[in-house]
Design an enzyme around this catalytic site. Structure first.
Site, PDB file in Angstrom:
ATOM      1  N   LYS A 199       0.842  -1.204   0.000  1.00  0.00           N
ATOM      2  CA  LYS A 199       0.000   0.000   0.000  1.00  0.00           C
ATOM      3  C   LYS A 199       0.872   1.246   0.000  1.00  0.00           C
ATOM      4  O   LYS A 199       2.045   1.231   0.419  1.00  0.00           O
ATOM      5  CB  LYS A 199      -0.950   0.031   1.204  1.00  0.00           C
ATOM      6  CG  LYS A 199      -0.293   0.028   2.596  1.00  0.00           C
ATOM      7  CD  LYS A 199       0.125   1.375   3.142  1.00  0.00           C
ATOM      8  CE  LYS A 199       0.801   1.279   4.498  1.00  0.00           C
ATOM      9  NZ  LYS A 199       1.533   2.462   4.921  1.00  0.00           N
ATOM     10  N   ASP A 236      -2.755  -2.305   9.598  1.00  0.00           N
ATOM     11  CA  ASP A 236      -2.793  -2.248   8.130  1.00  0.00           C
ATOM     12  C   ASP A 236      -3.307  -3.547   7.500  1.00  0.00           C
ATOM     13  O   ASP A 236      -3.530  -3.595   6.288  1.00  0.00           O
ATOM     14  CB  ASP A 236      -1.386  -1.982   7.566  1.00  0.00           C
ATOM     15  CG  ASP A 236      -0.932  -0.550   7.796  1.00  0.00           C
ATOM     16  OD1 ASP A 236      -1.789   0.316   8.079  1.00  0.00           O
ATOM     17  OD2 ASP A 236       0.278  -0.290   7.691  1.00  0.00           O
TER      18      ASP A 236
HETATM   19  P1  ATP Z   1       3.884  -0.397   7.873  1.00  0.00           P
HETATM   20  O1  ATP Z   1       3.828   0.360   6.588  1.00  0.00           O
HETATM   21  O2  ATP Z   1       2.677  -1.285   8.102  1.00  0.00           O
HETATM   22  O3  ATP Z   1       4.291   0.405   9.063  1.00  0.00           O
HETATM   23  P2  ATP Z   1       6.377  -1.379   6.997  1.00  0.00           P
HETATM   24  O4  ATP Z   1       6.119  -1.632   5.545  1.00  0.00           O
HETATM   25  O5  ATP Z   1       7.097  -0.135   7.369  1.00  0.00           O
HETATM   26  O6  ATP Z   1       5.018  -1.489   7.749  1.00  0.00           O
HETATM   27  P3  ATP Z   1       7.084  -4.117   7.340  1.00  0.00           P
HETATM   28  O7  ATP Z   1       7.775  -4.540   6.092  1.00  0.00           O
HETATM   29  O8  ATP Z   1       5.689  -4.559   7.529  1.00  0.00           O
HETATM   30  O9  ATP Z   1       7.195  -2.541   7.555  1.00  0.00           O
HETATM   31  O10 ATP Z   1       8.007  -4.601   8.538  1.00  0.00           O
HETATM   32  C1  ATP Z   1       8.071  -3.990   9.784  1.00  0.00           C
HETATM   33  C2  ATP Z   1       8.700  -4.957  10.752  1.00  0.00           C
HETATM   34  O11 ATP Z   1       7.769  -6.021  10.975  1.00  0.00           O
HETATM   35  C3  ATP Z   1       9.960  -5.659  10.229  1.00  0.00           C
HETATM   36  O12 ATP Z   1      11.105  -4.955  10.580  1.00  0.00           O
HETATM   37  C4  ATP Z   1       9.897  -7.041  10.859  1.00  0.00           C
HETATM   38  O13 ATP Z   1      10.654  -7.082  12.060  1.00  0.00           O
HETATM   39  C5  ATP Z   1       8.444  -7.247  11.238  1.00  0.00           C
HETATM   40  N1  ATP Z   1       7.780  -8.327  10.453  1.00  0.00           N
HETATM   41  C6  ATP Z   1       7.111  -9.355  10.950  1.00  0.00           C
HETATM   42  N2  ATP Z   1       6.640 -10.151   9.987  1.00  0.00           N
HETATM   43  C7  ATP Z   1       7.028  -9.633   8.815  1.00  0.00           C
HETATM   44  C8  ATP Z   1       6.852 -10.014   7.459  1.00  0.00           C
HETATM   45  N3  ATP Z   1       6.176 -11.128   7.103  1.00  0.00           N
HETATM   46  N4  ATP Z   1       7.377  -9.217   6.521  1.00  0.00           N
HETATM   47  C9  ATP Z   1       8.041  -8.080   6.866  1.00  0.00           C
HETATM   48  N5  ATP Z   1       8.251  -7.688   8.131  1.00  0.00           N
HETATM   49  C10 ATP Z   1       7.751  -8.448   9.117  1.00  0.00           C
END
Ligand code: ATP
Length: 303
Positions: free
Chosen positions: A11, A139
């Site tokens: 997203k 999310d």
């Molecule tokens: P958001 O936009 O929802 O804040 P994000 O895109 O910044 O999320 P994610 O890639 O969802 O960040 O990852 C955030 C943290 O979640 C990672 O650093 C990791 O430790 C943890 N995590 C747990 N499961 C997963 C997964 N399947 N994929 C990615 N990160 C994960």
């Protein structure tokens, strides 16, 4: 059924307005989500015992594969809540940048819920899956719903928006991610809460109307992300990337809590050209072309 392959989208937040934290400690949001056609795949294969295991290929090979991973938590949630006697072997093919502000972990949870719902014949509706998803992360419901939606609360209270034209995006992703809680902590230290009533969250009404009218110029003008300033404090390089990207397309914005920067372009071919220019200008970044709004989490293959 032996295995189910499901996909869920990344997203971008076209607007992310953040209010001061409520007593429970969470920041009320007013946001507009758009799902992009960058998908993570989750293949769920039945196993004879009750174990839930995970392997990851593509991006994110360093991520935990135990219950700290949102995909494993999602399978365990369904298994426990519905007393499913069998386990599952999950295999993620990861394309959504990790810790990039594009909801990659939430997408994996969303795809796992959809895949295991099918594999275990649970027959849960999309609304039921979204409710379960909200227990895993704010999310997750949007990654299940997809398309274009207005989000309030922590971002889990969703109202679908009418889709007008398709949007062409150029996505600039960094090798090093950014921690969402760290950006919110910096947001708190920058805000002058004395002058802001506790209930005030700026709304996104005008942007929603511009989207429903397919008025891309107005959409660009109304795009806003309240987490940009705090993210710049933690990572000054994001300001530089954003400033350079602003020279292209209709508008550039940081996605979610960063560090990903998204450029909204006029059309597909303009976006392709911008992607070429930005990848030459920023050889250290990964430049992705994406289109939206894309479908929410869905089953791709049943074997
Ligand atoms: P958001 O936009 O929802 O804040 P994000 O895109 O910044 O999320 P994610 O890639 O969802 O960040 O990852 C955030 C943290 O979640 C990672 O650093 C990791 O430790 C943890 N995590 C747990 N499961 C997963 C997964 N399947 N994929 C990615 N990160 C994960």
């Amino acid at each position: 059924m032996r295995s189910v392959l499901a996909s869920a989208p990344a997203k971008v937040n076209l607007a992310l307005r953040v209010g001061p934290p409520r007593l429970a400690g969470f920041h009320p949001l007013d946001t507009v989500f758009e799902a992009l056609d960058i998908f993570d795949d989750v293949e769920a294969t039945s196993v004879s015992d009750s174990s839930v295991t995970l392997s990851i290929s593509g991006l994110g090979e360093d991520l935990p594969v135990d219950s700290r991973n949102l995909a494993v938590s999602a399978a365990l949630l369904l298994q426990e809540r519905f007393a499913v006697p069998t386990g599952v072997a999950l295999r993620i093919t990861k394309r959504i940048p990790v810790a990039g502000g594009m909801a990659g972990g939430s997408a994996d949870a969303a795809a796992t819920l959809v895949a295991c719902n099918k594999l275990w014949n649970l027959d849960l509706s999309t609304d039921q899956l979204m409710e379960l998803g909200a227990e895993l992360g704010s999310d997750v419901p949007f990654c299940i719903l997809g398309s274009l939606a207005h989000g309030t609360g922590r971002g889990e209270v969703l109202r679908p928006l009418k889709v007008g034209v398709m949007h062409s995006w150029v996505i600039l992703t960094q090798r090093q991610g950014l921690s969402t809680p760290e950006v919110f902590r910096e947001f708190d230290s920058l805000m002058d809460y004395v002058r802001i009533p506790e209930t005030l969250v700026p709304d996104t009404q005008d942007l929603q109307e511009a989207l429903e009218d397919s008025d891309l110029e107005a959409v660009g003008r109304l795009m806003v992300n309240d987490l940009e300033q705090p993210a710049f404090v933690v990572r000054p390089d994001i300001r530089e990337v954003l400033r350079a990207a602003q020279e292209y397309g209709i508008r550039a914005i940081m996605s979610g809590s960063g560090p990903t920067v998204a450029v909204l372009a006029d059309d597909f071919s303009t976006a392709d050209a911008i992607a070429g220019k930005l990848s030459r200008q920023f050889p250290e970044l990964t430049v992705l072309r994406a289109n939206g709004p894309a479908a929410g989490a869905h089953v791709q293959v049943v074997r």
